[in-house]
Design an enzyme around this catalytic site. Structure first.
Site: not given
Ligand SMILES: Cc1cc2nc3c(=O)[nH]c(=O)nc-3n(C[C@H](O)[C@H](O)[C@H](O)COP(=O)(O)O)c2cc1C
Length: 319
Positions: A57, A83-84, A139, A142, A206, A256, A278-279
């Protein structure tokens, strides 16, 4: 030409290892930041040692409470989250989370974010003093509060600055930079990050998006907007990975919408050295494990291809 799915024979353990810069991963499947907690939460569902790597995270200088609920909604073929960037803060991570992670052999990367250059540098400095990390993932999606809230990752000059500052602070360990997909020319941004000292690029974060209920006129999230992820974004991100691969020499990690073994192979085919998941871990917390098993079967069962063949087979030509 390679055939997929391959004729499945017996699943033997095959060598799935990949190299991402100086890091050797046992396979190309990495748990993505923000979707796998601090890793420990998943340890009863997935043997963490089987993963290629794990990105925890996002960590900030101070703890963050995050956004109001609801924080996640389902959308067609995807998910929207706001999520913020809730997290315990870098000091609590080092004191309370990292000791448990040290028991595992899996490479752990710390995802780092901030709203100023100093924030990024300070988080990395704190982590540099701690044992048990394999590297950092920056990341850069931001807002830079000192630049009117413009995203660090949207401007090559700001990318140079933030990656350059992080590079100096991260003397001990590899530095991956996670790009924002919300840019006009991702190749330009990728080159800026590589020239400023990134060891690898994660593509991508995202996509800013909305989901609302027209009856109430309100967002379905606690925030007006969120980030779109999941299978819906895979074709768009696949193209970005290809563009970044063409722009830089350093390793690229595809991220992604990876849900199936075919998705992993598609990313490897356009030139990714590894993928993050991720998802998919929300629908199936053991998705990473399932993908590793699937890759193992696909490669050991295939008489006609290896992972190397798949990568070599991509022509990059249209049609
Ligand atoms: C619930 C959630 C929380 C995330 N928190 C972070 C984060 O803290 N830092 C970050 O770089 N990306 C964060 N991401 C982005 C994911 O790491 C990833 O880049 C994005 O979800 C695309 O991949 P996916 O389609 O496999 O989910 C978050 C994504 C989700 C869904």
């Amino acid at each position: 030409m390679v055939t997929f799915p391959p004729p499945v024979t017996t699943a033997a353990a095959v060598d799935l290892s990949v190299q991402v810069g100086s890091l050797r991963l046992r396979n190309p499947v990495i748990a993505a930041s923000g979707t796998f907690g601090y890793g420990i939460e998943f340890s009863h569902l997935v043997d963490l040692n089987l993963l290629g790597a794990m990105v925890v995270k996002g960590l900030s200088r101070e703890p963050m409470e995050g956004a109001p609920a609801p924080r996640i909604v389902e959308t067609p073929s995807g998910m929207l989250n706001a999520i913020g960037l809730q997290n315990v803060g870098v000091k609590a991570f080092v004191a309370e989370k990292l000791p448990a992670l040290r028991k595992y052999a899996v490479p752990v990367l710390a995802n780092v974010f901030g709203n100023t250059l100093e924030d990024y540098v300070e988080v990395i400095r704190t982590l540099e003093d701690a044992e048990g990390l394999a590297g950092y993932e920056l990341n850069i999606s931001c807002p830079n509060v000192k630049c009117g809230g413009l995203q660090f990752g949207s401007d090559p000059a700001m990318v140079s600055q933030v990656v350059g500052a992080a590079r100096k602070a991260a003397a001990k360990r590899p530095l991956w930079v996670k790009l924002s997909p919300l840019v006009t020319d991702i190749g330009l941004i990728a080159r800026a990050a590589a020239e400023a000292g990134a060891d690898a690029l994660t593509v991508a974060n995202t996509y800013p998006a909305m989901a609302l209920d027209f009856r109430t006129g309100k967002s379905r999230l606690g925030n007006p907007t969120g980030g779109l992820s999941g299978p819906a974004i895979k074709p768009i991100t696949l193209k970005l990975v290809w563009e970044v691969r063409e722009a830089v020499e350093i390793p690229v990690i595809g991220l992604g919408g990876v849900e199936r073994v075919e998705d992993v192979l598609d990313y490897l085919c356009v030139g990714a050295s590894a993928v993050q998941v991720g998802t998919a871990s929300f629908a199936d917390p053991a998705a990473t494990r399932r993908l590793i098993d699937g890759l193992d079967e696909a490669v050991s069962g295939a008489k006609s291809f290896t992972i190397k063949d798949i990568v070599a087979n991509f022509s990059g030509e249209i049609g």
